[in-house]
Design a protein around this motif. Structure first.
Motif, mmCIF file in Angstrom:
data_model
loop_
_atom_site.group_PDB
_atom_site.id
_atom_site.type_symbol
_atom_site.label_atom_id
_atom_site.label_comp_id
_atom_site.label_asym_id
_atom_site.label_seq_id
_atom_site.Cartn_x
_atom_site.Cartn_y
_atom_site.Cartn_z
ATOM 1 N N MET B 37 0.832 -1.207 0.000
ATOM 2 C CA MET B 37 0.000 0.000 0.000
ATOM 3 C C MET B 37 0.864 1.253 0.000
ATOM 4 O O MET B 37 1.841 1.337 0.744
ATOM 5 C CB MET B 37 -0.882 -0.018 1.251
ATOM 6 C CG MET B 37 -2.055 0.884 1.232
ATOM 7 S SD MET B 37 -3.062 0.521 2.698
ATOM 8 C CE MET B 37 -2.605 1.898 3.718
ATOM 9 N N ARG B 38 0.524 2.207 -0.835
ATOM 10 C CA ARG B 38 1.231 3.487 -0.805
ATOM 11 C C ARG B 38 0.651 4.303 0.348
ATOM 12 O O ARG B 38 -0.535 4.254 0.621
ATOM 13 C CB ARG B 38 1.050 4.235 -2.127
ATOM 14 C CG ARG B 38 1.750 3.545 -3.295
ATOM 15 C CD ARG B 38 2.079 4.542 -4.395
ATOM 16 N NE ARG B 38 2.861 5.672 -3.912
ATOM 17 C CZ ARG B 38 4.167 5.653 -3.629
ATOM 18 N NH1 ARG B 38 4.853 4.549 -3.803
ATOM 19 N NH2 ARG B 38 4.786 6.719 -3.202
ATOM 20 N N ILE B 44 -2.240 7.423 8.911
ATOM 21 C CA ILE B 44 -2.034 6.605 10.114
ATOM 22 C C ILE B 44 -1.726 5.165 9.705
ATOM 23 O O ILE B 44 -2.505 4.527 8.996
ATOM 24 C CB ILE B 44 -3.300 6.631 11.012
ATOM 25 C CG1 ILE B 44 -3.664 8.077 11.371
ATOM 26 C CG2 ILE B 44 -3.073 5.794 12.270
ATOM 27 C CD1 ILE B 44 -2.557 8.876 11.990
ATOM 28 N N LEU B 45 -0.598 4.698 10.150
ATOM 29 C CA LEU B 45 -0.183 3.324 9.848
ATOM 30 C C LEU B 45 -0.668 2.364 10.930
ATOM 31 O O LEU B 45 -1.039 1.230 10.662
ATOM 32 C CB LEU B 45 1.346 3.263 9.755
ATOM 33 C CG LEU B 45 1.962 1.902 9.500
ATOM 34 C CD1 LEU B 45 1.704 1.469 8.059
ATOM 35 C CD2 LEU B 45 3.450 1.934 9.740
ATOM 36 N N THR B 136 5.918 3.343 0.510
ATOM 37 C CA THR B 136 5.146 2.118 0.346
ATOM 38 C C THR B 136 5.367 1.216 1.555
ATOM 39 O O THR B 136 6.509 1.076 2.033
ATOM 40 C CB THR B 136 5.634 1.359 -0.921
ATOM 41 O OG1 THR B 136 5.581 2.270 -2.013
ATOM 42 C CG2 THR B 136 4.758 0.158 -1.212
ATOM 43 N N ILE B 137 4.294 0.594 2.020
ATOM 44 C CA ILE B 137 4.435 -0.348 3.139
ATOM 45 C C ILE B 137 5.017 -1.643 2.577
ATOM 46 O O ILE B 137 4.454 -2.239 1.654
ATOM 47 C CB ILE B 137 3.078 -0.612 3.816
ATOM 48 C CG1 ILE B 137 2.516 0.698 4.389
ATOM 49 C CG2 ILE B 137 3.213 -1.654 4.927
ATOM 50 C CD1 ILE B 137 1.102 0.604 4.898
ATOM 51 N N GLU B 149 8.935 1.819 2.980
ATOM 52 C CA GLU B 149 10.068 2.112 2.098
ATOM 53 C C GLU B 149 9.790 3.429 1.395
ATOM 54 O O GLU B 149 8.673 3.649 0.910
ATOM 55 C CB GLU B 149 10.270 0.996 1.078
ATOM 56 C CG GLU B 149 11.515 1.224 0.243
ATOM 57 C CD GLU B 149 11.777 0.073 -0.717
ATOM 58 O OE1 GLU B 149 12.468 -0.872 -0.311
ATOM 59 O OE2 GLU B 149 11.292 0.143 -1.853
ATOM 60 N N ALA B 150 10.782 4.267 1.384
ATOM 61 C CA ALA B 150 10.593 5.589 0.773
ATOM 62 C C ALA B 150 11.872 6.008 0.066
ATOM 63 O O ALA B 150 12.956 5.521 0.388
ATOM 64 C CB ALA B 150 10.235 6.601 1.851
#
Lengths: 585, 366
Positions: B37-38, B44-45, B136-137, B149-150
């Motif tokens: 998921m982006r 909120i994660l 992205t998760i 990840e970014a």
């Protein structure tokens, strides 16, 4: 490999530095043939303890010309016919994080205090203590507004913390069990309220009669271990079983979690000791061999260790919260900048010292290159030692003041402070009196020699005394009751065995440094003037003794104890400048 | 001459790097993201419901009930929610005519009862963990959090005051030693991450008052540390404490990023498994993202000829230079008289200045 290994590679993995040394037989005697120091790599971004160890070994290979690692970077063991490799590998470490601990007991003055002392001697930090007798009503169930039956703030704090370990103590063996049942209920309730992944381990070291009740209440919720009562009788302390169990928990839960630890342990014959354990063995060895009361200090970048040994008994304190590296930020918060500034001449600016100490906490690997920066760190070192020695202040039996040999290891030496500057630091902060010797760990491997002794005691003893320990000299601190001034406190006559004679008048309130080189001996005659005595151990106004010189020589400290601080900071700092000049610091 | 060249500590400074950061709840809760998921910086994660307060009390002492009688007197059990003033335990008194009760002080939940002791959590506000890093998760740990990840620009700091925020970079001053003063701060500081060489006490207070998102300085006045730790305003010092200006490459990179949205994570833990360096991260726009391994954070700066280094100790704190083309360590005597292994560094400022600097007083930067 021979039964007793003759060539031994030794490493001490600290939180900041990894030291590696090679011991081998040279002309029939064990010598430290080389030593290196590299950055430790236990933490991010390296996350592999072996990287620093291998780097230290590679550096040692370059230094000695002897191959120690094979083409796959594995240790060559045993020694090959061509001389490459070693017979044994020994490792100690102080790199793991401490165990965060809560002590809960029935009585603050007895059980809690006994347990806290036992914990202080291990790599554990006591974050909170709960004592029944301190609260108004059992367990503090009298609320702050005075209404009976309110909640317990002490227990609520325990419930908010996330300790690694809870130490439960209380009651003498055969004493009442009911209070311990209630204590077990508390610990069980607090544990049950925590997420399973965050529940601490519990060690019960109280009344052995209560073990069944404690296990019944706690066992199903928290991991529980039982050890002998820390206070089996009111007049009998028994800290060792609890200390040993905490050490075991520390090794299992903290040390073995260091990334790469399994590979390090696999290289060793006897496993990895904690640096403090190994250092205790060294202190004990020196105390027994020379029949001295030894105070061994390690001012590490991540912990401060004090060990006192008279050969028969050892006492130890490990303080993780204040240290001369990572712990400087906490030290500043604890004692404040002004306390540190009192040890620095007026030429030092508070802001710049403040910034330097905080930056050293951020970059503990850095080695200050300016004398002023080392002096500032040694000022902080005084406060660390004062705080650390304070742990034992209420123990009448343990008088650090009567130490006969002080042994210093750690970061201040590695950073290159002058021995005279470090000796003055010790004199300012330790309150040791009488006549005593001082020695230093020149390569940072003295603690590790305690582990070497497990594979070859002779090698450890010889390498320790031949190459690791440097004698700084002898110090004399008389008792001064007269007021400082121009009056002469002592008349000193020194007759070095190589010939000649030196006489000095030491003024009240001053220090006098008399040169006496390494390996030199001299007969010293000291005459005390009015208001000065040699302490209880030495009667009369004159005493004679043979003393040994060293890197520093013979230091006479006639300032009096406790140290006479000036009544304001500026004057104190002027005084400090004077003391530094007198001590050659 | 010393033949072996040991490792150096490092600080990451890059205009394009791919990072992975774990975002974790302090206590177990719910994770709302899924792998692949982006996620935006402020999305909120994960969310947890930590208690506002954890009450611990002995029911025996509250109403004088014996431990053995607690179960039969309880009106609520472990796991039960309770309303404020709701009765938790009651005991008949006066021949059963009246009863003694203990009521919940506030709404909450009973989390444990053991013997006579009860732990009750008073409901608090939800605790959210935002992604902070737009990306992205790539991993999810149920009930705990996930890894994002970014890709973007990364500036690691030396010290941080804790806390984190997202804001727009706003640079002050034209030089790395410019000090941010209160009189230049206007209403538009709100939501901004203020960048300067240093900051005055008045500017720190004003930034807090104006609800700036955060502050990044070269060095922090040590006297402001205690205050910075108490403010709900993340502060990052790129060099440390004192008066050293911001390192030139850090200053240049931050100025190039002026006006962009950034994540400021000022959490600082010096050692251990949870060790973390404070950092500022500016995510790349989607169209510029690449999957090249060259840009992975795992590709770290290495000790090598001509590698870029920075001083970590006075008198060279924050100075940037390069290692020589022939990497050789030699013993040199310091001003204090200590012999230390040193390397000849060529400083960038003033250009061309060479100095033998102790190896332990350098770090890699890049």
């Amino acid at each position: 490999m021979a039964d007793v290994p003759t060539s031994i590679l030794v490493t001490d993995v600290g939180a900041v530095a990894t030291k590696v040394g090679l011991i081998d037989l040279v002309a029939g005697e064990y010598r430290l043939v080389g030593a290196t120091r590299t950055m430790s790599t236990c933490d991010a971004p390296h996350d592999d303890v072996m990287m620093g160890v291998r780097q230290g070994i590679m550096q040692l290979e370059a230094l000695t010309g002897r191959r120690l690692l094979d083409s796959k970077n594995a240790l060559i063991k045993p020694t090959r016919l061509d001389g490459d490799g070693v017979d044994a590998f020994v490792a100690v470490t102080s790199a793991a994080l401490p165990l965060h601990t809560v002590v809960i007991g029935l009585s603050r003055d007895y059980s809690v205090l006994s347990a806290q002392r036992a914990v202080d001697s291990t790599f554990a930090v006591v974050e909170h203590t709960i004592a029944v007798d301190e609260e108004s009503g059992r367990w503090g169930t009298t609320a702050s507004d005075g209404r009976a039956g309110g909640p317990s703030a002490a227990v609520e704090k325990l419930a908010e913390l996330k300790p690694d370990l809870i130490v439960m103590v209380g009651g003498i063996d055969g004493g009442a069990v009911a209070p311990l049942r209630e204590m077990a209920n508390i610990v069980a309730a607090v544990g049950a309220a925590m997420d399973e992944s965050q529940r601490p381990l519990v060690i019960f070291a109280g009344n052995r009669e209560a073990r069944g009740d404690v296990a019944e209440r706690i066992g199903g919720i928290l991991q529980l271990r039982m050890v002998e009562n820390v206070l089996p009788k009111l007049d009998q302390l028994n800290p060792t079983p609890l200390q040993n169990e905490i050490e075991l928990v520390y090794r299992q839960r903290q040390v073995e979690k260091i990334t790469g630890f399994d590979k390090l342990a696999a290289w060793t014959e006897k496993g990895v000791l904690t640096s403090a354990d190994a250092y205790t063995r060294v202190a004990e060895y020196l105390a027994r061999k020379y029949q001295l009361r030894v105070l061994a200090l390690d001012l590490g970048a991540a912990a401060t260790t004090l060990i006192y040994s008279d050969g028969a008994q050892n006492k130890r304190a490990i303080l993780e919260e204040t240290s001369i590296g990572y712990g400087l930020e906490a030290l500043l918060d604890r004692v404040g900048l002004e306390k540190i500034m009192r040890w620095l001449p007026n030429s030092f600016e508070a802001d710049s010292v403040h910034a330097q100490l905080l930056n050293q906490a951020i970059h503990p690997t850095a080695t200050p290159t300016r004398a002023q920066d080392l002096t500032a760190l040694n000022a902080a070192g005084r406060e660390i030692l004062l705080h650390s020695a304070g742990i034992w202040h209420d123990e009448a039996k343990l008088a650090l003041g009567d130490s006969e040999l002080i042994l210093l290891s750690g970061a201040p030496i590695a950073r290159g402070s002058k021995p005279t500057a470090l000796l003055l630091m010790l004199l300012d902060s330790l309150d040791t009196r009488g006549i005593f010797s001082v020695a230093a760990d020149s390569v940072g491997l003295v603690p590790a020699m305690g582990a070497v002794a497990a594979v070859n005691p002779e090698a450890a003893a010889q390498a320790l005394e031949n190459d690791c320990l440097v004698t700084w000299g002898t110090v004399f601190v008389p008792q001064v009751t007269a007021r400082a001034g121009d009056a002469v406190a002592l008349t000193v006559r020194v007759e070095p065995q190589r010939g000649g004679q030196l006489e000095a008048d030491v003024k009240l309130g001053s220090l006098e440094l008399i040169p006496l080189g390494e390996g030199e001996k001299a007969n010293v005659e000291i005459r005390a003037e009015r208001g000065v005595s040699f302490g209880e151990a030495i009667k009369g106004s004159t005493f004679k003794r043979e003393v040994q010189g060293g890197t520093v020589g013979l230091m006479i400290d006639a300032r009096g104890r406790p140290l006479p601080f000036a009544d304001n900071l500026e004057r104190q700092r002027e005084k400090m400048q004077q003391w530094m000049w007198e001590a050659g610091a | 001459m010393i033949e072996f060249i040991p490792q150096l500590p490092e600080t990451r400074l890059s205009n394009t790097v791919r990072i992975r950061r774990e975002r974790r709840l302090p206590i177990p809760g719910e994770v709302s993201g899924a792998i692949g998921m982006r996620i935006g910086a402020q999305d909120i994660l994960a969310r947890a419901y930590p208690p506002k307060q954890r009450r611990a009390l002995s029911l025996t002492r509250v109403i004088g009930v014996r431990e053995a009688d607690v179960p039969k007197r309880l009106l609520k059990q472990v796991g039960d929610p309770v309303e404020a003033r709701e009765i938790i335990i009651a005991k008949p008194i006066s021949m059963g005519v009246q009863r003694l009760v203990y009521r919940a002080p506030e709404a909450g939940q009973i989390t444990a009862i053991q013997g006579s002791w009860m732990i009750m959590d008073v409901y608090g506000s939800p605790y959210d963990v935002p992604a902070l890093y737009r990306g992205t998760i790539v991993s999810v740990t149920p009930r705990q959090g996930g890894i994002v990840e970014a890709q973007g620009a990364l500036v690691q700091g030396a010290w941080g005051s804790g806390k984190e925020a997202v804001g727009v970079i706003k640079c002050f001053g034209s030089s790395p030693d410019a000090i941010l003063d209160a009189n230049v701060l206007r209403e538009d500081a709100r939501g901004s991450i203020l960048i300067a060489g240093g900051v005055t006490s008045a500017a720190l207070e004003r930034a807090h008052e104006l609800q700036a998102s955060g502050i990044v300085v070269g060095s922090l006045d040590p006297n402001l540390r205690a205050r910075a730790l108490t403010l709900n305003l993340p502060l990052l010092a790129t060099e440390g404490f004192g008066t050293a200006p911001m390192s030139t490459p850090v200053f240049e990179l931050l100025n190039a990023l002026n006006g962009q949205e950034a994540a400021l994570n000022a959490r600082y833990q010096s050692r251990g498994r949870d060790a973390s360096r404070p950092e500022l991260f500016v995510p790349l726009v989607l169209s510029r993202m690449q999957q090249s391994d060259e840009e992975s954070e795992a590709k770290r700066p290495a000790v090598a000829p001509n590698a870029r280094i920075r001083g970590i100790c006075e008198p060279n704190l924050g100075r940037v230079g390069t290692l020589p083309s022939e990497l050789v360590l030699k013993w040199v005597a310091t001003e204090a008289g200590t012999q230390l292994p040193a390397v000849e560094v060529e400083w960038e400022n003033p250009p061309g200045e060479r100095e033998a600097v102790p190896w332990t007083n350098l770090e890699l930067i890049g």
